[in-house]
Design an enzyme around this catalytic site. Structure first.
Site, PDB file in Angstrom:
ATOM      1  N   VAL A  64      13.817  27.111  57.400  1.00  0.00           N
ATOM      2  CA  VAL A  64      13.771  28.036  56.266  1.00  0.00           C
ATOM      3  C   VAL A  64      14.629  27.582  55.095  1.00  0.00           C
ATOM      4  O   VAL A  64      14.533  28.149  54.007  1.00  0.00           O
ATOM      5  CB  VAL A  64      14.199  29.464  56.680  1.00  0.00           C
ATOM      6  N   ASN A  90      12.843  36.878  59.046  1.00  0.00           N
ATOM      7  CA  ASN A  90      13.684  37.197  60.197  1.00  0.00           C
ATOM      8  C   ASN A  90      14.732  36.139  60.505  1.00  0.00           C
ATOM      9  O   ASN A  90      15.808  36.464  61.033  1.00  0.00           O
ATOM     10  CB  ASN A  90      12.797  37.398  61.430  1.00  0.00           C
ATOM     11  N   TYR A 157      28.552  36.272  57.306  1.00  0.00           N
ATOM     12  CA  TYR A 157      27.403  37.017  57.834  1.00  0.00           C
ATOM     13  C   TYR A 157      27.240  38.344  57.098  1.00  0.00           C
ATOM     14  O   TYR A 157      26.141  38.697  56.661  1.00  0.00           O
ATOM     15  CB  TYR A 157      27.606  37.257  59.330  1.00  0.00           C
TER      16      TYR A 157
END
Length: 299
Positions: A64, A90, A157
């Protein structure tokens, strides 16, 4: 007849975990499924499983972080199934946790490239394909409860997941006129292998002093492993996504037990606005009309 029947979903990070759970759930609704994933071996296993379940599936090894590989995935999806109706962003990773002053910049660059820029690249490539046929569709971005409230010692994150929630809120308005419905999935801990993200770390982001792996003695890594392994079964998540999309939900939650904590956050924000309204410095704009930017924050 299901609203998803005979339509096509593209799912990144679809070879296992939440991505595969969503693939199975929409496949059961009659959708064709295109899975992209960096792990070719897992892709092969996912393809066999979906085919056994009677799902029409195409698997494409891809990263990705590469715009070219996203374009190749979309082209193959169109060649096989004719149209794309759903984009599920995702693919995501988590790096080793730690205090802000010792956070490894290589970790940050890796997490941002996958979790944030990966979502942008996928959306930029696939949304035009959905617009082309004029039938509308869906964009589902996978964020996290970390996108709703920051997680200590997980700054990279958290930052990416907050960004994914914000982008989803933006795109919800932007894409509505094209009949494309946007949703953002914010799960808490789910039984996946995200705590082992380092296994698929790209060569461009390798750093001998960075990353989370199964053999780490890092207390934060061990805590993450325990939390993930005690999370909800991953199979629930895909079914919950289908349920939410059928109901037209924008925010998709899988852990209602976090509601009280979120309410505390929202109340703290509201109270902060109340205190600002009492400040003599801001008296001139307390009743000033707000120019709406169109954001609806909901269904």
């Amino acid at each position: 007849m299901s609203q998803f029947e005979n339509k096509t979903a593209v799912i990144s990070g679809g070879a296992e975990g939440i991505g595969l759970s969503i693939a199975r759930a929409v496949g059961q609704q009659g959708m064709n499924v295109v899975l992209g994933d960096i792990d070719a071996n897992q892709l092969e296993q996912a393809q066999k499983l979906l085919e056994q379940e009677g799902v029409a599936v195409l698997t494409v090894p891809m990263d990705v972080t590469s715009l070219e590989q996203w374009q190749n995935l979309a082209d193959q999806a169109i060649e096989r199934f004719g149209k794309i109706h759903m984009m599920v962003n995702n693919a995501g990773v988590a790096s080793a946790g730690g205090p802000v002053e010792t956070t490894n910049h290589s970790d940050w660059n890796w997490v941002v490239d996958v979790n944030l820029m990966g979502v942008l690249r996928g959306t930029q490539v696939v949304v035009p394909k959905i617009k082309e046929h004029g039938e509308g569709g869906w964009v589902v971005n996978v964020a996290s409860m970390a996108g709703m409230a920051g997680i200590p010692y997980a700054g990279a994150y958290t930052a990416t997941k907050v960004a994914v929630v914000g982008m989803s809120e933006s795109w919800q308005v932007e894409l509505a006129e094209f009949g494309i419905k946007v949703s953002v999935l914010c799960p808490a801990f789910v039984q996946t292998r995200i705590h082992l993200s380092h296994r698929n770390r790209q060569a461009a982001h390798q750093d001998p002093n960075a990353g989370m792996n199964a053999d780490s003695d890092n207390p934060a890594s061990n805590a993450a492993k325990e939390l993930v392994e005690n999370g909800i079964p991953v199979e629930i998540v895909g079914k919950r996504v289908v349920e939410a999309l059928q109901a037209g939900e924008f925010y998709i939650f899988t852990h209602p037990n976090h509601r009280a904590q979120m309410r505390q956050r929202f109340e703290a924000i509201d109270q902060a606005f109340a205190r600002a309204a009492e400040s003599p410095l801001l008296a001139d704009i307390v009743d000033q009309e707000v120019v709406s930017l169109g954001t609806t924050f909901g269904d």
